[in-house]
Motif scaffolding. Structure first.
Motif, PDB file in Angstrom:
ATOM      1  N   UNK A 129       0.843  -1.180   0.000  1.00 54.99           N
ATOM      2  CA  UNK A 129       0.000   0.000   0.000  1.00 54.99           C
ATOM      3  C   UNK A 129       0.883   1.237   0.000  1.00 54.99           C
ATOM      4  N   UNK A 130       0.901   1.950  -1.098  1.00 56.01           N
ATOM      5  CA  UNK A 130       1.723   3.159  -1.180  1.00 56.01           C
ATOM      6  C   UNK A 130       3.203   2.895  -0.998  1.00 56.01           C
ATOM      7  N   UNK A 131       3.682   1.774  -1.485  1.00 50.90           N
ATOM      8  CA  UNK A 131       5.089   1.426  -1.348  1.00 50.90           C
ATOM      9  C   UNK A 131       5.438   0.767  -0.025  1.00 50.90           C
ATOM     10  N   UNK A 132       4.481   0.714   0.901  1.00 54.23           N
ATOM     11  CA  UNK A 132       4.693   0.074   2.208  1.00 54.23           C
ATOM     12  C   UNK A 132       4.284  -1.394   2.105  1.00 54.23           C
ATOM     13  N   UNK A 133       5.188  -2.296   2.459  1.00 52.61           N
ATOM     14  CA  UNK A 133       4.911  -3.729   2.381  1.00 52.61           C
ATOM     15  C   UNK A 133       4.446  -4.239   3.739  1.00 52.61           C
ATOM     16  N   UNK A 134       3.316  -4.933   3.720  1.00 53.88           N
ATOM     17  CA  UNK A 134       2.767  -5.560   4.928  1.00 53.88           C
ATOM     18  C   UNK A 134       2.846  -7.078   4.764  1.00 53.88           C
ATOM     19  N   UNK A 135       3.340  -7.742   5.788  1.00 52.33           N
ATOM     20  CA  UNK A 135       3.351  -9.195   5.856  1.00 52.33           C
ATOM     21  C   UNK A 135       2.459  -9.541   7.029  1.00 52.33           C
ATOM     22  N   UNK A 136       1.296 -10.116   6.760  1.00 50.57           N
ATOM     23  CA  UNK A 136       0.326 -10.320   7.830  1.00 50.57           C
ATOM     24  C   UNK A 136      -0.016  -8.964   8.423  1.00 50.57           C
ATOM     25  N   UNK A 137       0.108  -8.828   9.740  1.00 52.23           N
ATOM     26  CA  UNK A 137      -0.165  -7.569  10.437  1.00 52.23           C
ATOM     27  C   UNK A 137       1.075  -6.697  10.594  1.00 52.23           C
ATOM     28  N   UNK A 138       2.201  -7.147  10.066  1.00 49.32           N
ATOM     29  CA  UNK A 138       3.475  -6.452  10.275  1.00 49.32           C
ATOM     30  C   UNK A 138       3.858  -5.608   9.067  1.00 49.32           C
ATOM     31  N   UNK A 139       4.509  -4.492   9.353  1.00 46.16           N
ATOM     32  CA  UNK A 139       5.059  -3.630   8.309  1.00 46.16           C
ATOM     33  C   UNK A 139       6.551  -3.917   8.186  1.00 46.16           C
ATOM     34  N   UNK A 140       7.017  -4.071   6.965  1.00 48.61           N
ATOM     35  CA  UNK A 140       8.453  -4.219   6.735  1.00 48.61           C
ATOM     36  C   UNK A 140       9.077  -2.841   6.901  1.00 48.61           C
ATOM     37  N   UNK A 141       9.956  -2.716   7.896  1.00 42.24           N
ATOM     38  CA  UNK A 141      10.578  -1.425   8.188  1.00 42.24           C
ATOM     39  C   UNK A 141      11.978  -1.300   7.598  1.00 42.24           C
ATOM     40  N   UNK A 142      12.593  -2.428   7.313  1.00 50.84           N
ATOM     41  CA  UNK A 142      13.932  -2.430   6.710  1.00 50.84           C
ATOM     42  C   UNK A 142      14.070  -3.699   5.875  1.00 50.84           C
ATOM     43  N   UNK A 143      13.985  -3.581   4.562  1.00 50.46           N
ATOM     44  CA  UNK A 143      14.059  -4.762   3.712  1.00 50.46           C
ATOM     45  C   UNK A 143      15.490  -5.114   3.307  1.00 50.46           C
ATOM     46  N   UNK A 144      15.623  -6.329   2.790  1.00 48.08           N
ATOM     47  CA  UNK A 144      16.819  -6.758   2.064  1.00 48.08           C
ATOM     48  C   UNK A 144      18.140  -6.679   2.807  1.00 48.08           C
ATOM     49  N   UNK A 145      18.189  -7.201   4.021  1.00 47.14           N
ATOM     50  CA  UNK A 145      19.480  -7.356   4.696  1.00 47.14           C
ATOM     51  C   UNK A 145      20.026  -8.686   4.204  1.00 47.14           C
ATOM     52  N   UNK A 146      21.058  -8.614   3.411  1.00 45.67           N
ATOM     53  CA  UNK A 146      21.595  -9.805   2.755  1.00 45.67           C
ATOM     54  C   UNK A 146      22.448 -10.624   3.717  1.00 45.67           C
ATOM     55  N   UNK A 147      22.231 -11.923   3.681  1.00 49.88           N
ATOM     56  CA  UNK A 147      23.014 -12.871   4.483  1.00 49.88           C
ATOM     57  C   UNK A 147      23.559 -13.938   3.538  1.00 49.88           C
TER      58      UNK A 147
END
Length: 161
Positions: free
Chosen positions: A129-147
């Motif tokens: 929604x508006x570039x904000x990604x929701x997974x279930x009830x959670x908002x992704x606040x920092x994506x793509x930390x590579x491991x």
């Protein structure tokens, strides 16, 4: 209630430090487990992963996508409920596996999905929604930390199974 939460949080942090000990039980390198172990924002998650016996899994080859709740996300759970889950290994494993998706799924890929299937066999709805990604009830606040064995997306809410 706030005093109980503070005591519980302190106990969790102390447990995490006790598990870290002389450094031998803290994963090193660039695995998902090592990134979680070395970021103070994930100390509650680290304690939970260790208590559930999942450290070696998140240190293994993978690849995995982990939706990693921060300490603040865990603090949203009522203290009694969190304590009950932390003291029940099977419930704790189910809770944590609800945050893991087999394979490496980047933020760009997540945005094109309507749901993901977790390592625990559950399904999490995905909404953008508006570039904000929701997974279930959670908002992704920092994506793509590579491991080296996958990818971490930081979330602001614990995903209850």
């Amino acid at each position: 209630m706030m005093k109980t939460k503070t005591l519980l949080t302190t106990a969790l942090l102390m447990t995490g430090l006790a598990h870290a000990g002389g450094g031998s039980s803290v994963p090193s390198g660039n695995t998902i487990a090592a990134i979680v172990a070395n970021d103070p924002n994930f100390s509650t998650l680290l304690t939970a992963v260790q208590a559930a016996g999942l450290t070696s899994t998140l240190n293994s080859a993978g690849p995995y996508t982990v939706f990693a709740p921060t300490n603040a996300a865990f603090a949203k759970i009522p203290a009694a409920q969190l304590n009950a889950v932390l003291n029940n290994r099977e419930q704790l494993r189910a809770l944590l596996l609800n945050h893991v998706v087999p394979g490496r799924v980047t933020a760009a890929q997540v945005q094109n999905l309507s749901s993901v299937t977790t390592a625990g066999g559950g399904t999490l709805n995905v909404m953008v929604n508006g570039g904000q990604v929701m997974i279930g009830d959670a908002t992704v606040t920092r994506p793509n930390i590579s491991a080296s064995n996958g990818i971490i997306h930081v979330i602001d809410t614990v995903l209850m199974p």
